[in-house]
Design an enzyme around this catalytic site. Structure first.
Site, PDB file in Angstrom:
ATOM      1  N   TRP A  21       0.837  -1.209   0.000  1.00 49.90           N
ATOM      2  CA  TRP A  21       0.000   0.000   0.000  1.00 49.90           C
ATOM      3  C   TRP A  21       0.872   1.260   0.000  1.00 49.90           C
ATOM      4  O   TRP A  21       0.586   2.237  -0.702  1.00 49.90           O
ATOM      5  CB  TRP A  21      -0.867  -0.018   1.261  1.00 49.90           C
ATOM      6  CG  TRP A  21      -2.169   0.694   1.171  1.00 49.90           C
ATOM      7  CD1 TRP A  21      -2.397   1.949   0.671  1.00 49.90           C
ATOM      8  CD2 TRP A  21      -3.445   0.199   1.604  1.00 49.90           C
ATOM      9  NE1 TRP A  21      -3.726   2.268   0.779  1.00 49.90           N
ATOM     10  CE2 TRP A  21      -4.383   1.205   1.351  1.00 49.90           C
ATOM     11  CE3 TRP A  21      -3.870  -0.989   2.202  1.00 49.90           C
ATOM     12  CZ2 TRP A  21      -5.739   1.059   1.667  1.00 49.90           C
ATOM     13  CZ3 TRP A  21      -5.199  -1.125   2.507  1.00 49.90           C
ATOM     14  CH2 TRP A  21      -6.127  -0.118   2.239  1.00 49.90           C
TER      15      TRP A  21
ATOM     16  N   ARG B 209       2.541   6.571  -3.630  1.00 46.39           N
ATOM     17  CA  ARG B 209       3.147   7.773  -3.057  1.00 46.39           C
ATOM     18  C   ARG B 209       2.232   8.972  -3.025  1.00 46.39           C
ATOM     19  O   ARG B 209       2.447   9.907  -2.271  1.00 46.39           O
ATOM     20  CB  ARG B 209       4.425   8.120  -3.861  1.00 46.39           C
ATOM     21  CG  ARG B 209       5.511   7.090  -3.742  1.00 46.39           C
ATOM     22  CD  ARG B 209       6.459   7.128  -4.917  1.00 46.39           C
ATOM     23  NE  ARG B 209       5.792   6.660  -6.142  1.00 46.39           N
ATOM     24  CZ  ARG B 209       6.352   6.605  -7.329  1.00 46.39           C
ATOM     25  NH1 ARG B 209       7.587   7.017  -7.468  1.00 46.39           N
ATOM     26  NH2 ARG B 209       5.677   6.152  -8.374  1.00 46.39           N
TER      27      ARG B 209
ATOM     28  N   SER C 118       3.472   2.921  15.523  1.00 41.22           N
ATOM     29  CA  SER C 118       4.928   2.816  15.677  1.00 41.22           C
ATOM     30  C   SER C 118       5.311   1.706  16.641  1.00 41.22           C
ATOM     31  O   SER C 118       4.914   1.722  17.815  1.00 41.22           O
ATOM     32  CB  SER C 118       5.501   4.138  16.191  1.00 41.22           C
ATOM     33  OG  SER C 118       6.855   3.932  16.542  1.00 41.22           O
TER      34      SER C 118
ATOM     35  N   ARG D 152       8.279   1.449  17.549  1.00 41.46           N
ATOM     36  CA  ARG D 152       9.328   2.025  18.398  1.00 41.46           C
ATOM     37  C   ARG D 152       8.699   2.498  19.699  1.00 41.46           C
ATOM     38  O   ARG D 152       9.282   2.388  20.762  1.00 41.46           O
ATOM     39  CB  ARG D 152       9.990   3.240  17.731  1.00 41.46           C
ATOM     40  CG  ARG D 152      10.827   2.910  16.525  1.00 41.46           C
ATOM     41  CD  ARG D 152      11.600   4.146  16.079  1.00 41.46           C
ATOM     42  NE  ARG D 152      12.669   4.461  17.024  1.00 41.46           N
ATOM     43  CZ  ARG D 152      13.302   5.634  17.076  1.00 41.46           C
ATOM     44  NH1 ARG D 152      12.962   6.609  16.254  1.00 41.46           N
ATOM     45  NH2 ARG D 152      14.268   5.832  17.948  1.00 41.46           N
TER      46      ARG D 152
ATOM     47  N   ARG E 123      -8.385  11.145  -7.508  1.00 45.21           N
ATOM     48  CA  ARG E 123      -7.557  10.758  -8.653  1.00 45.21           C
ATOM     49  C   ARG E 123      -6.581   9.654  -8.252  1.00 45.21           C
ATOM     50  O   ARG E 123      -6.442   8.637  -8.943  1.00 45.21           O
ATOM     51  CB  ARG E 123      -6.787  11.989  -9.160  1.00 45.21           C
ATOM     52  CG  ARG E 123      -5.991  11.693 -10.403  1.00 45.21           C
ATOM     53  CD  ARG E 123      -5.153  12.877 -10.828  1.00 45.21           C
ATOM     54  NE  ARG E 123      -4.605  12.693 -12.152  1.00 45.21           N
ATOM     55  CZ  ARG E 123      -3.755  13.525 -12.722  1.00 45.21           C
ATOM     56  NH1 ARG E 123      -3.380  14.622 -12.080  1.00 45.21           N
ATOM     57  NH2 ARG E 123      -3.297  13.279 -13.927  1.00 45.21           N
TER      58      ARG E 123
ATOM     59  N   ASN F 191      -6.294   5.520  -9.132  1.00 43.46           N
ATOM     60  CA  ASN F 191      -5.058   4.837  -9.559  1.00 43.46           C
ATOM     61  C   ASN F 191      -4.810   3.599  -8.696  1.00 43.46           C
ATOM     62  O   ASN F 191      -4.491   2.509  -9.202  1.00 43.46           O
ATOM     63  CB  ASN F 191      -3.884   5.818  -9.455  1.00 43.46           C
ATOM     64  CG  ASN F 191      -2.581   5.214  -9.949  1.00 43.46           C
ATOM     65  OD1 ASN F 191      -2.489   4.734 -11.076  1.00 43.46           O
ATOM     66  ND2 ASN F 191      -1.577   5.201  -9.093  1.00 43.46           N
TER      67      ASN F 191
ATOM     68  N   ARG G  11      -4.904  -2.178  -7.635  1.00 45.76           N
ATOM     69  CA  ARG G  11      -5.001  -3.110  -6.503  1.00 45.76           C
ATOM     70  C   ARG G  11      -6.350  -3.814  -6.409  1.00 45.76           C
ATOM     71  O   ARG G  11      -6.438  -4.843  -5.754  1.00 45.76           O
ATOM     72  CB  ARG G  11      -4.724  -2.368  -5.191  1.00 45.76           C
ATOM     73  CG  ARG G  11      -3.349  -1.708  -5.146  1.00 45.76           C
ATOM     74  CD  ARG G  11      -2.213  -2.699  -5.230  1.00 45.76           C
ATOM     75  NE  ARG G  11      -0.911  -2.045  -5.032  1.00 45.76           N
ATOM     76  CZ  ARG G  11       0.247  -2.682  -5.021  1.00 45.76           C
ATOM     77  NH1 ARG G  11       0.295  -3.987  -5.213  1.00 45.76           N
ATOM     78  NH2 ARG G  11       1.383  -2.023  -4.852  1.00 45.76           N
TER      79      ARG G  11
HETATM   80  C1  LIG Z   1       0.421  -6.258  -9.383  1.00 47.49           C
HETATM   81  C2  LIG Z   1       1.538  -5.382  -8.895  1.00 47.49           C
HETATM   82  C3  LIG Z   1       2.810  -5.899  -8.761  1.00 47.49           C
HETATM   83  C4  LIG Z   1       3.874  -5.092  -8.310  1.00 47.49           C
HETATM   84  N1  LIG Z   1       5.118  -5.618  -8.191  1.00 47.49           N
HETATM   85  C5  LIG Z   1       6.143  -4.851  -7.762  1.00 47.49           C
HETATM   86  C6  LIG Z   1       7.480  -5.374  -7.624  1.00 47.49           C
HETATM   87  O1  LIG Z   1       7.719  -6.547  -7.869  1.00 47.49           O
HETATM   88  N2  LIG Z   1       8.455  -4.549  -7.183  1.00 47.49           N
HETATM   89  C7  LIG Z   1       8.224  -3.228  -6.902  1.00 47.49           C
HETATM   90  O2  LIG Z   1       9.145  -2.512  -6.518  1.00 47.49           O
HETATM   91  N3  LIG Z   1       6.987  -2.702  -7.008  1.00 47.49           N
HETATM   92  C8  LIG Z   1       5.946  -3.466  -7.426  1.00 47.49           C
HETATM   93  N4  LIG Z   1       4.693  -2.937  -7.519  1.00 47.49           N
HETATM   94  C9  LIG Z   1       4.476  -1.541  -7.120  1.00 47.49           C
HETATM   95  C10 LIG Z   1       4.386  -0.609  -8.345  1.00 47.49           C
HETATM   96  O3  LIG Z   1       5.598  -0.593  -9.066  1.00 47.49           O
HETATM   97  C11 LIG Z   1       4.018   0.821  -7.899  1.00 47.49           C
HETATM   98  O4  LIG Z   1       5.056   1.294  -7.051  1.00 47.49           O
HETATM   99  C12 LIG Z   1       2.715   0.908  -7.146  1.00 47.49           C
HETATM  100  O5  LIG Z   1       1.702   0.176  -7.806  1.00 47.49           O
HETATM  101  C13 LIG Z   1       2.289   2.369  -6.996  1.00 47.49           C
HETATM  102  O6  LIG Z   1       1.829   2.816  -8.249  1.00 47.49           O
HETATM  103  P1  LIG Z   1       1.992   4.328  -8.726  1.00 47.49           P
HETATM  104  O7  LIG Z   1       3.421   4.707  -8.819  1.00 47.49           O
HETATM  105  O8  LIG Z   1       1.155   4.478  -9.976  1.00 47.49           O
HETATM  106  O9  LIG Z   1       1.239   5.113  -7.528  1.00 47.49           O
HETATM  107  P2  LIG Z   1       1.642   6.495  -6.851  1.00 47.49           P
HETATM  108  O10 LIG Z   1       2.985   6.400  -6.231  1.00 47.49           O
HETATM  109  O11 LIG Z   1       0.486   6.859  -5.946  1.00 47.49           O
HETATM  110  O12 LIG Z   1       1.748   7.506  -8.037  1.00 47.49           O
HETATM  111  C14 LIG Z   1       0.567   7.936  -8.733  1.00 47.49           C
HETATM  112  C15 LIG Z   1       1.004   8.474 -10.086  1.00 47.49           C
HETATM  113  O13 LIG Z   1       1.791   9.646  -9.888  1.00 47.49           O
HETATM  114  C16 LIG Z   1       2.835   9.687 -10.841  1.00 47.49           C
HETATM  115  N5  LIG Z   1       4.115   9.639 -10.157  1.00 47.49           N
HETATM  116  C17 LIG Z   1       4.329   9.391  -8.837  1.00 47.49           C
HETATM  117  N6  LIG Z   1       5.637   9.480  -8.551  1.00 47.49           N
HETATM  118  C18 LIG Z   1       6.271   9.750  -9.713  1.00 47.49           C
HETATM  119  C19 LIG Z   1       7.626   9.918 -10.064  1.00 47.49           C
HETATM  120  N7  LIG Z   1       8.618   9.823  -9.174  1.00 47.49           N
HETATM  121  N8  LIG Z   1       7.913  10.204 -11.335  1.00 47.49           N
HETATM  122  C20 LIG Z   1       6.946  10.318 -12.267  1.00 47.49           C
HETATM  123  N9  LIG Z   1       5.626  10.143 -12.018  1.00 47.49           N
HETATM  124  C21 LIG Z   1       5.304   9.874 -10.742  1.00 47.49           C
HETATM  125  C22 LIG Z   1       2.641   8.482 -11.772  1.00 47.49           C
HETATM  126  O14 LIG Z   1       1.823   8.884 -12.849  1.00 47.49           O
HETATM  127  C23 LIG Z   1       1.896   7.529 -10.893  1.00 47.49           C
HETATM  128  O15 LIG Z   1       1.103   6.571 -11.615  1.00 47.49           O
HETATM  129  C24 LIG Z   1       3.632  -3.735  -7.968  1.00 47.49           C
HETATM  130  C25 LIG Z   1       2.335  -3.220  -8.104  1.00 47.49           C
HETATM  131  C26 LIG Z   1       1.297  -4.016  -8.551  1.00 47.49           C
HETATM  132  C27 LIG Z   1      -0.089  -3.430  -8.663  1.00 47.49           C
END
Ligand SMILES: Cc1cc2nc3c(=O)[nH]c(=O)nc-3n(C[C@H](O)[C@H](O)[C@H](O)COP(=O)(O)OP(=O)(O)OC[C@H]3O[C@@H](n4cnc5c(N)ncnc54)[C@H](O)[C@@H]3O)c2cc1C
Length: 209
Positions: A61, A65, A73, A75, A161, A165, A170
């Protein structure tokens, strides 16, 4: 802290317009914004969830980000004796290749063995935790013996929004079953609070704008 009108007013401020009640043209506007992926009007609202889940679910979860988290916590507070044991029907095996697994039920005796082994390791781990704390070891260090099946709790505040996402990723067949159950519950709140936005999200193949 969320409603469809916040989307409409977020968009209509471009024309110095403000509405106090939704009408049909506003519903059309929301469908247009969703379809064309004009995402920012969906950010002027907030949902605050108080979540209790196993640590391994929280780790998935917290990858989302675009939201705000505050977590229990280990801690500062003492760990509780509260661990996730899946129901027998949720014990599964994986078939296929990474990225394309399917999950299938296991025979009853394997499900029961899994549950028994988890329960046993949780009891051993928690006993070790308590013993370390009694010996005076700091909680922040004693917690190292606790497995990721231990429950944690947190507040998550997120706008529609970002929530969409989260739901598209999820509450999906590809997500792990445990976090998917939580996402299904979150989705009911979006549907209840923002019915027009929710219908447009579903009509748009569950793609967040
Ligand atoms: C089925 C599944 C399997 C997964 N397996 C793995 C795994 O094996 N290893 C792993 O590390 N993670 C894994 N993840 C996590 C995945 O890579 C994402 O970190 C997570 O789903 C959060 O998605 P998000 O970045 O779209 O969401 P958020 O962090 O909430 O971001 C929302 C949106 O904001 C934008 N955004 C946010 N931060 C940035 C940035 N720094 N630069 C540019 N745009 C940004 C993007 O458009 C993003 O879609 C998995 C996720 C799923 C659903």
């Amino acid at each position: 802290m969320a409603d469809d009108l916040s989307v409409v007013n977020g968009a209509r401020v471009s024309f110095a317009r403000h509405k106090d009640a939704m009408d049909e043209s506003d519903e059309g506007l929301i469908r247009f914004l969703m379809r064309e992926r004009h995402g920012t009007p969906f950010e002027h609202n907030a949902f605050r969830f108080h979540v209790r889940c196993p640590i391994f679910v929280a780790r998935e979860w917290f990858r989302h980000r675009m939201g705000s988290f505050n977590e229990f916590s280990l801690r500062y507070a003492r760990a509780t004796d509260d661990f996730y044991v899946p129901a027998a029907e949720d014990v599964r095996t994986q078939v296929g290749k990474p990225g394309a697994y399917s999950f299938e039920p296991v025979p009853d005796e394997i499900a029961e063995t899994t549950r028994d082994k988890l329960q046993a390791i949780y009891e051993t781990a928690y006993l070790a935790y308590e013993q370390l704390v009694e010996l005076g070891v700091a909680r922040e260090l004693a917690r190292c013996v606790l497995p990721v099946g231990a429950y944690t709790e947190f507040y998550w505040t997120v706008n529609a929004r970002s929530l969409m996402n989260f739901l598209s990723l999820r509450n999906s067949e590809t997500a792990q079953r445990e976090i998917r159950r939580y996402a299904e519950a979150c989705e009911r709140f979006l549907e209840e609070q923002m019915p027009v936005t929710y219908a447009a999200f579903v009509a748009n193949d569950r793609t967040a704008p």
